[in-house]
Motif scaffolding. Structure first.
Motif, mmCIF file in Angstrom:
data_model
loop_
_atom_site.group_PDB
_atom_site.id
_atom_site.type_symbol
_atom_site.label_atom_id
_atom_site.label_comp_id
_atom_site.label_asym_id
_atom_site.label_seq_id
_atom_site.Cartn_x
_atom_site.Cartn_y
_atom_site.Cartn_z
ATOM 1 N N PRO A 137 -4.898 34.142 50.108
ATOM 2 C CA PRO A 137 -5.405 35.018 49.105
ATOM 3 C C PRO A 137 -4.401 35.969 48.924
ATOM 4 C CG PRO A 137 -7.297 34.199 50.053
ATOM 5 C CD PRO A 137 -6.060 33.568 50.877
ATOM 6 N N SER A 138 -3.778 36.596 50.177
ATOM 7 C CA SER A 138 -2.966 37.726 49.867
ATOM 8 C C SER A 138 -1.666 37.456 49.332
ATOM 9 C CB SER A 138 -2.786 38.342 51.472
ATOM 10 O OG SER A 138 -1.979 37.640 52.214
ATOM 11 N N THR A 139 -0.918 36.092 49.728
ATOM 12 C CA THR A 139 0.152 35.710 49.028
ATOM 13 C C THR A 139 0.108 35.504 47.534
ATOM 14 O OG1 THR A 139 0.020 33.463 49.887
ATOM 15 C CG2 THR A 139 1.262 34.934 51.208
ATOM 16 N N LEU A 140 -1.043 35.044 47.248
ATOM 17 C CA LEU A 140 -1.422 34.717 45.768
ATOM 18 C C LEU A 140 -1.372 35.908 45.043
ATOM 19 C CD1 LEU A 140 -3.929 31.571 45.885
ATOM 20 C CD2 LEU A 140 -1.700 31.772 44.986
ATOM 21 N N ALA A 141 -1.936 36.866 45.570
ATOM 22 C CA ALA A 141 -1.990 38.296 44.880
ATOM 23 C C ALA A 141 -0.763 38.887 44.720
ATOM 24 C CB ALA A 141 -2.975 39.043 45.891
ATOM 25 N N TRP A 142 0.117 38.790 45.817
ATOM 26 C CA TRP A 142 1.526 39.214 45.765
ATOM 27 C C TRP A 142 2.219 38.490 44.596
ATOM 28 C CZ3 TRP A 142 5.458 35.693 46.760
ATOM 29 C CH2 TRP A 142 6.833 36.523 46.753
ATOM 30 N N ALA A 143 1.950 37.269 44.531
ATOM 31 C CA ALA A 143 2.755 36.347 43.557
ATOM 32 C C ALA A 143 2.176 36.791 42.142
ATOM 33 C CB ALA A 143 2.611 34.812 43.855
ATOM 34 N N LYS A 144 1.113 36.834 41.848
ATOM 35 C CA LYS A 144 0.512 37.197 40.675
ATOM 36 C C LYS A 144 1.049 38.579 40.249
ATOM 37 C CE LYS A 144 -3.781 34.824 41.078
ATOM 38 N NZ LYS A 144 -5.192 34.870 41.268
ATOM 39 N N ARG A 145 1.276 39.511 41.242
ATOM 40 C CA ARG A 145 1.756 41.005 40.709
ATOM 41 C C ARG A 145 3.344 40.800 40.483
ATOM 42 N NH1 ARG A 145 -0.974 42.344 45.346
ATOM 43 N NH2 ARG A 145 0.909 42.348 46.713
#
Length: 69
Positions: free
Chosen positions: A46-54
């Protein structure tokens, strides 16, 4: 023993010293957050997906292009 004809990619590889770019690169036309996470060498969480979305929101396709070989 039968001999088979090499396919086009094999012929191109044997004719050239370097592998042609079209055989090396397979960048998606529009990178997803999952693509970006995997290209960065990280696990999908979840945290790396949030990073990638940003990162994709800020930089667009260039975010993926910077990471892809």
């Amino acid at each position: 023993m039968s001999t088979s004809q090499p396919d086009e990619a094999s012929r191109r590889l044997s004719d050239d010293r370097a592998t042609p770019d079209d055989l090396l690169h397979a960048a998606p036309s529009e990178a997803s957050p999952e693509d970006l996470v995997l290209a960065s060498g990280k696990d999908i969480t979840p945290s790396t997906l949030a990073w990638a979305k940003r990162k994709l929101a800020a930089e667009g396709q260039a975010a993926f292009d910077k990471l892809a070989p």
